[in-house]
Write a protein that holds these residues in place. Structure first.
Motif, PDB file in Angstrom:
ATOM      1  N   CYS A 143       0.677  -1.250  -0.056  1.00 38.52           N
ATOM      2  CA  CYS A 143       0.076   0.019  -0.119  1.00 38.52           C
ATOM      3  C   CYS A 143       0.940   1.198   0.097  1.00 38.52           C
ATOM      4  O   CYS A 143       0.594   2.384  -0.423  1.00 38.52           O
ATOM      5  CB  CYS A 143      -1.011   0.184   1.103  1.00 38.52           C
ATOM      6  SG  CYS A 143      -2.290  -1.157   1.086  1.00 38.52           S
TER       7      CYS A 143
ATOM      8  N   ARG B  14      -3.770   5.479  -3.314  1.00 34.94           N
ATOM      9  CA  ARG B  14      -4.622   4.405  -2.614  1.00 34.94           C
ATOM     10  C   ARG B  14      -4.616   3.085  -3.546  1.00 34.94           C
ATOM     11  O   ARG B  14      -5.027   3.361  -4.641  1.00 34.94           O
ATOM     12  CB  ARG B  14      -6.019   5.073  -2.568  1.00 34.94           C
ATOM     13  CG  ARG B  14      -6.893   3.843  -2.272  1.00 34.94           C
ATOM     14  CD  ARG B  14      -8.373   4.348  -1.773  1.00 34.94           C
ATOM     15  NE  ARG B  14      -8.175   5.176  -0.603  1.00 34.94           N
ATOM     16  CZ  ARG B  14      -9.264   5.868  -0.044  1.00 34.94           C
ATOM     17  NH1 ARG B  14     -10.070   6.403  -0.795  1.00 34.94           N
ATOM     18  NH2 ARG B  14      -8.920   6.602   1.012  1.00 34.94           N
TER      19      ARG B  14
ATOM     20  N   GLU C  64      -5.491   0.052  -2.702  1.00 38.01           N
ATOM     21  CA  GLU C  64      -6.320  -1.033  -2.178  1.00 38.01           C
ATOM     22  C   GLU C  64      -7.867  -1.019  -2.772  1.00 38.01           C
ATOM     23  O   GLU C  64      -8.556  -1.687  -2.667  1.00 38.01           O
ATOM     24  CB  GLU C  64      -6.478  -1.148  -0.724  1.00 38.01           C
ATOM     25  CG  GLU C  64      -6.903   0.090  -0.140  1.00 38.01           C
ATOM     26  CD  GLU C  64      -5.630   1.362   0.295  1.00 38.01           C
ATOM     27  OE1 GLU C  64      -6.094   2.248   1.150  1.00 38.01           O
ATOM     28  OE2 GLU C  64      -4.679   1.299  -0.344  1.00 38.01           O
ATOM     29  N   THR C  65      -7.781   0.262  -3.613  1.00 39.43           N
ATOM     30  CA  THR C  65      -9.131   0.178  -4.208  1.00 39.43           C
ATOM     31  C   THR C  65      -8.946   0.413  -5.725  1.00 39.43           C
ATOM     32  O   THR C  65      -7.630   0.381  -6.354  1.00 39.43           O
ATOM     33  CB  THR C  65     -10.005   1.412  -3.844  1.00 39.43           C
ATOM     34  OG1 THR C  65      -9.248   2.785  -4.456  1.00 39.43           O
ATOM     35  CG2 THR C  65     -10.237   1.428  -2.435  1.00 39.43           C
TER      36      THR C  65
ATOM     37  N   ASP D  85      -6.601   3.919  -8.058  1.00 41.21           N
ATOM     38  CA  ASP D  85      -5.080   3.943  -7.759  1.00 41.21           C
ATOM     39  C   ASP D  85      -4.594   5.155  -8.045  1.00 41.21           C
ATOM     40  O   ASP D  85      -3.276   5.499  -7.777  1.00 41.21           O
ATOM     41  CB  ASP D  85      -4.428   2.805  -7.945  1.00 41.21           C
ATOM     42  CG  ASP D  85      -4.264   2.572  -9.624  1.00 41.21           C
ATOM     43  OD1 ASP D  85      -4.947   3.424 -10.143  1.00 41.21           O
ATOM     44  OD2 ASP D  85      -3.432   1.628  -9.939  1.00 41.21           O
TER      45      ASP D  85
ATOM     46  N   ILE E 116      -3.713  10.304  -0.946  1.00 39.33           N
ATOM     47  CA  ILE E 116      -4.386  10.278   0.489  1.00 39.33           C
ATOM     48  C   ILE E 116      -3.077  10.191   1.366  1.00 39.33           C
ATOM     49  O   ILE E 116      -1.893   9.733   1.350  1.00 39.33           O
ATOM     50  CB  ILE E 116      -5.039   8.930   0.801  1.00 39.33           C
ATOM     51  CG1 ILE E 116      -5.996   9.047   2.087  1.00 39.33           C
ATOM     52  CG2 ILE E 116      -4.508   7.785   0.716  1.00 39.33           C
ATOM     53  CD1 ILE E 116      -7.292   8.344   2.054  1.00 39.33           C
TER      54      ILE E 116
ATOM     55  N   SER F 134      -1.531   9.492   4.900  1.00 35.49           N
ATOM     56  CA  SER F 134      -1.551   8.244   5.935  1.00 35.49           C
ATOM     57  C   SER F 134      -0.242   8.461   6.891  1.00 35.49           C
ATOM     58  O   SER F 134       0.576   9.081   6.800  1.00 35.49           O
ATOM     59  CB  SER F 134      -1.263   6.893   4.978  1.00 35.49           C
ATOM     60  OG  SER F 134      -2.367   6.909   4.211  1.00 35.49           O
TER      61      SER F 134
ATOM     62  N   ASP G 172      -5.088   5.830   7.196  1.00 33.00           N
ATOM     63  CA  ASP G 172      -5.492   7.142   6.236  1.00 33.00           C
ATOM     64  C   ASP G 172      -5.992   8.170   7.240  1.00 33.00           C
ATOM     65  O   ASP G 172      -6.803   8.063   8.197  1.00 33.00           O
ATOM     66  CB  ASP G 172      -6.501   6.468   5.237  1.00 33.00           C
ATOM     67  CG  ASP G 172      -5.959   5.701   4.430  1.00 33.00           C
ATOM     68  OD1 ASP G 172      -4.703   5.678   4.477  1.00 33.00           O
ATOM     69  OD2 ASP G 172      -6.676   4.987   3.653  1.00 33.00           O
TER      70      ASP G 172
ATOM     71  N   GLN H 256      -9.286  12.254   2.777  1.00 28.81           N
ATOM     72  CA  GLN H 256      -9.432  11.829   1.507  1.00 28.81           C
ATOM     73  C   GLN H 256      -8.927  12.813   0.553  1.00 28.81           C
ATOM     74  O   GLN H 256      -8.783  14.021   0.689  1.00 28.81           O
ATOM     75  CB  GLN H 256     -11.076  12.027   1.231  1.00 28.81           C
ATOM     76  CG  GLN H 256     -11.962  10.751   1.628  1.00 28.81           C
ATOM     77  CD  GLN H 256     -11.357   9.428   1.057  1.00 28.81           C
ATOM     78  OE1 GLN H 256     -11.077   8.625   1.738  1.00 28.81           O
ATOM     79  NE2 GLN H 256     -11.673   9.449  -0.245  1.00 28.81           N
TER      80      GLN H 256
END
Length: 131
Positions: free
Chosen positions: A23, A51, A53-54, A57, A61, A63, A126, A129
């Motif tokens: 990630c 991101r 993991e969705t 990509d 974000i 984190s 995270d 957004q």
């Protein structure tokens, strides 16, 4: 309306750490965004990542990656006098060394940070957004 969520991944073994590494691959951070709190045995990385993991990509974000139970920290090829030096995180690697673990944060330009710890406990959380 698409549901927005903030990820939180907790790793307590190499498999979980490799998920966090995947990630965070390609994440960007500055030297001053790496904090070692020796009294708390915590290392914090404040990073900007994509991101992965969705299926979105290309979304950036912010984190925080937190490493707990850290006994010592060593770095190599990092100019700590330049707080705005940008580093790109390539991978996070785990080695067992006798009774302890070495967590290696490997960055661009052959820079790396080694964390010595007795226990693997890493959290990727995270913060917000869509940057």
């Amino acid at each position: 309306m698409k549901k927005k969520y903030l990820a939180k991944i907790i790793a307590k073994d190499n498999q979980g750490l490799q998920l966090i590494s995947a990630c965070c691959a390609g994440a960007i951070l500055k030297i001053h965004e790496i904090k070692y709190l020796p009294n708390n045995k915590i290392v914090l990385l404040f990073l900007e990542r994509f991101r992965k993991e969705t299926d979105e990509d290309n979304v950036k974000i912010n984190s925080i990656c937190k490493f707990e139970y850290v006994d010592s920290v060593k770095s190599k090829n990092i100019n700590q006098n330049d707080p705005d030096l940008l580093l790109e995180l390539f991978t996070i690697d785990l080695l067992k060394n006798k009774e302890n673990y070495e967590i290696n944060l490997i960055f661009s330009s052959n820079a790396y940070i080694t964390l010595l710890t007795e226990i693997v406990e890493v959290t990727l959380e995270d913060q917000n957004q869509d940057l």
